[in-house]
Design a protein around this motif. Sequence first.
Motif, PDB file in Angstrom:
ATOM      1  N   GLY A  67      96.838  46.208 162.973  1.00 13.64           N
ATOM      2  CA  GLY A  67      96.940  47.748 164.335  1.00 13.64           C
ATOM      3  C   GLY A  67      97.214  48.277 163.206  1.00 13.64           C
ATOM      4  O   GLY A  67      97.494  49.734 163.649  1.00 13.64           O
ATOM      5  N   SER A  68      96.915  48.351 161.961  1.00 11.33           N
ATOM      6  CA  SER A  68      97.398  49.770 161.282  1.00 11.33           C
ATOM      7  C   SER A  68      96.884  49.727 160.462  1.00 11.33           C
ATOM      8  O   SER A  68      95.854  49.098 159.316  1.00 11.33           O
ATOM      9  CB  SER A  68      98.899  49.538 160.878  1.00 11.33           C
ATOM     10  OG  SER A  68      99.267  50.893 159.914  1.00 11.33           O
ATOM     11  N   ARG A  69      96.698  50.664 159.603  1.00  6.52           N
ATOM     12  CA  ARG A  69      96.204  51.340 157.996  1.00  6.52           C
ATOM     13  C   ARG A  69      96.709  51.123 156.835  1.00  6.52           C
ATOM     14  O   ARG A  69      96.138  51.538 155.370  1.00  6.52           O
ATOM     15  CB  ARG A  69      94.824  52.373 158.126  1.00  6.52           C
ATOM     16  CG  ARG A  69      94.361  53.159 159.101  1.00  6.52           C
ATOM     17  CD  ARG A  69      94.013  54.037 158.926  1.00  6.52           C
ATOM     18  NE  ARG A  69      93.349  54.988 157.979  1.00  6.52           N
ATOM     19  CZ  ARG A  69      93.939  56.383 157.912  1.00  6.52           C
ATOM     20  NH1 ARG A  69      94.494  57.009 158.554  1.00  6.52           N
ATOM     21  NH2 ARG A  69      93.257  56.594 156.435  1.00  6.52           N
ATOM     22  N   VAL A  70      97.914  51.210 157.600  1.00 13.90           N
ATOM     23  CA  VAL A  70      98.673  50.860 155.897  1.00 13.90           C
ATOM     24  C   VAL A  70      98.847  49.553 154.669  1.00 13.90           C
ATOM     25  O   VAL A  70      98.455  48.210 155.427  1.00 13.90           O
ATOM     26  CB  VAL A  70     100.103  50.623 156.591  1.00 13.90           C
ATOM     27  CG1 VAL A  70     101.613  50.501 155.915  1.00 13.90           C
ATOM     28  CG2 VAL A  70     100.707  52.331 157.094  1.00 13.90           C
ATOM     29  N   VAL A  71      98.524  49.773 154.040  1.00 11.13           N
ATOM     30  CA  VAL A  71      98.117  48.719 153.165  1.00 11.13           C
ATOM     31  C   VAL A  71      99.514  48.297 152.182  1.00 11.13           C
ATOM     32  O   VAL A  71     100.786  49.398 151.902  1.00 11.13           O
ATOM     33  CB  VAL A  71      97.617  48.886 152.257  1.00 11.13           C
ATOM     34  CG1 VAL A  71      95.976  48.897 151.853  1.00 11.13           C
ATOM     35  CG2 VAL A  71      98.271  50.019 150.774  1.00 11.13           C
ATOM     36  N   PRO A  72      99.943  47.481 151.763  1.00  9.04           N
ATOM     37  CA  PRO A  72      99.313  45.867 152.238  1.00  9.04           C
ATOM     38  C   PRO A  72      99.427  45.124 153.824  1.00  9.04           C
ATOM     39  O   PRO A  72     100.295  45.454 154.065  1.00  9.04           O
ATOM     40  CB  PRO A  72      99.229  44.877 151.208  1.00  9.04           C
ATOM     41  CG  PRO A  72     101.226  45.078 151.155  1.00  9.04           C
ATOM     42  CD  PRO A  72     101.346  47.014 151.137  1.00  9.04           C
ATOM     43  N   GLY A  73      98.268  45.034 154.489  1.00  5.59           N
ATOM     44  CA  GLY A  73      98.365  43.362 155.283  1.00  5.59           C
ATOM     45  C   GLY A  73      98.237  42.630 155.243  1.00  5.59           C
ATOM     46  O   GLY A  73      97.111  41.926 153.739  1.00  5.59           O
ATOM     47  N   PHE A  74      98.847  41.580 155.359  1.00  2.00           N
ATOM     48  CA  PHE A  74      98.330  40.149 155.311  1.00  2.00           C
ATOM     49  C   PHE A  74      98.697  39.658 156.466  1.00  2.00           C
ATOM     50  O   PHE A  74      99.192  39.946 157.284  1.00  2.00           O
ATOM     51  CB  PHE A  74     100.615  39.562 154.830  1.00  2.00           C
ATOM     52  CG  PHE A  74     101.277  39.898 153.312  1.00  2.00           C
ATOM     53  CD1 PHE A  74     100.591  39.454 152.344  1.00  2.00           C
ATOM     54  CD2 PHE A  74     101.497  41.346 153.098  1.00  2.00           C
ATOM     55  CE1 PHE A  74     100.704  40.208 150.976  1.00  2.00           C
ATOM     56  CE2 PHE A  74     102.205  41.682 151.887  1.00  2.00           C
ATOM     57  CZ  PHE A  74     101.868  41.069 150.956  1.00  2.00           C
ATOM     58  N   VAL A  99     100.518  38.187 161.234  1.00  2.00           N
ATOM     59  CA  VAL A  99     100.236  39.286 160.463  1.00  2.00           C
ATOM     60  C   VAL A  99     101.531  40.009 160.411  1.00  2.00           C
ATOM     61  O   VAL A  99     102.494  39.915 160.922  1.00  2.00           O
ATOM     62  CB  VAL A  99      99.361  40.089 161.514  1.00  2.00           C
ATOM     63  CG1 VAL A  99      99.093  41.560 161.023  1.00  2.00           C
ATOM     64  CG2 VAL A  99      98.034  39.007 161.667  1.00  2.00           C
ATOM     65  N   PHE A 100     101.704  40.478 159.079  1.00  2.00           N
ATOM     66  CA  PHE A 100     102.383  41.457 158.097  1.00  2.00           C
ATOM     67  C   PHE A 100     102.047  42.856 157.928  1.00  2.00           C
ATOM     68  O   PHE A 100     100.801  42.484 157.362  1.00  2.00           O
ATOM     69  CB  PHE A 100     103.264  40.787 157.454  1.00  2.00           C
ATOM     70  CG  PHE A 100     104.238  39.594 157.997  1.00  2.00           C
ATOM     71  CD1 PHE A 100     105.117  39.125 158.591  1.00  2.00           C
ATOM     72  CD2 PHE A 100     103.991  38.445 157.555  1.00  2.00           C
ATOM     73  CE1 PHE A 100     105.199  38.766 158.677  1.00  2.00           C
ATOM     74  CE2 PHE A 100     104.194  36.691 158.376  1.00  2.00           C
ATOM     75  CZ  PHE A 100     105.334  37.365 159.286  1.00  2.00           C
ATOM     76  N   THR A 101     102.129  43.906 157.841  1.00  2.00           N
ATOM     77  CA  THR A 101     101.520  45.047 157.275  1.00  2.00           C
ATOM     78  C   THR A 101     103.450  45.389 156.617  1.00  2.00           C
ATOM     79  O   THR A 101     104.589  45.949 157.063  1.00  2.00           O
ATOM     80  CB  THR A 101     101.446  46.646 158.796  1.00  2.00           C
ATOM     81  OG1 THR A 101     100.611  45.908 158.661  1.00  2.00           O
ATOM     82  CG2 THR A 101     101.751  47.510 157.770  1.00  2.00           C
ATOM     83  N   GLY A 102     103.009  45.601 155.228  1.00  2.00           N
ATOM     84  CA  GLY A 102     103.789  45.945 154.157  1.00  2.00           C
ATOM     85  C   GLY A 102     103.972  44.589 153.798  1.00  2.00           C
ATOM     86  O   GLY A 102     104.222  43.559 154.292  1.00  2.00           O
ATOM     87  N   PHE A 103     105.181  44.171 152.257  1.00  2.00           N
ATOM     88  CA  PHE A 103     105.138  43.458 152.015  1.00  2.00           C
ATOM     89  C   PHE A 103     107.115  43.129 151.520  1.00  2.00           C
ATOM     90  O   PHE A 103     107.835  42.474 151.720  1.00  2.00           O
ATOM     91  CB  PHE A 103     104.723  43.116 149.952  1.00  2.00           C
ATOM     92  CG  PHE A 103     105.778  42.372 149.586  1.00  2.00           C
ATOM     93  CD1 PHE A 103     104.796  41.323 149.408  1.00  2.00           C
ATOM     94  CD2 PHE A 103     106.595  42.190 148.632  1.00  2.00           C
ATOM     95  CE1 PHE A 103     105.617  39.721 149.504  1.00  2.00           C
ATOM     96  CE2 PHE A 103     106.797  40.710 147.804  1.00  2.00           C
ATOM     97  CZ  PHE A 103     106.646  40.003 147.952  1.00  2.00           C
TER      98      PHE A 103
END
Length: 86
Positions: free
Chosen positions: A42-49, A65-69
């Motif tokens: 749902g985002s272009r932000v990396v990292p995507g897990f 799903v996770f966005t960001g570490f």
Amino acid sequence: THPWCSDCQAGKQYLHQQQVAFIEHNLSESPEKEKRLKNLTGSRVVPGFVFRENSLLGKLKKPIVFTGFEQNLDQIKSLVDHLKKT
């Protein structure tokens, strides 16, 4: 991931340390993967897990799903611990 993304590098290092197999898509080398990232997270932000797990019947369950570490570190650690036990 992007090579200049410190959060991406930290996430990869953690997964390597935990001996978790993963597939990396470097968006700097494969910009066409950005659309898939957005569809999954749902985002272009990396990292995507995107963690996938088989059900008891062998079918894939809905991915986690996770966005960001860094901001998801506790949940990622918990999930990795769970996956290592199964």
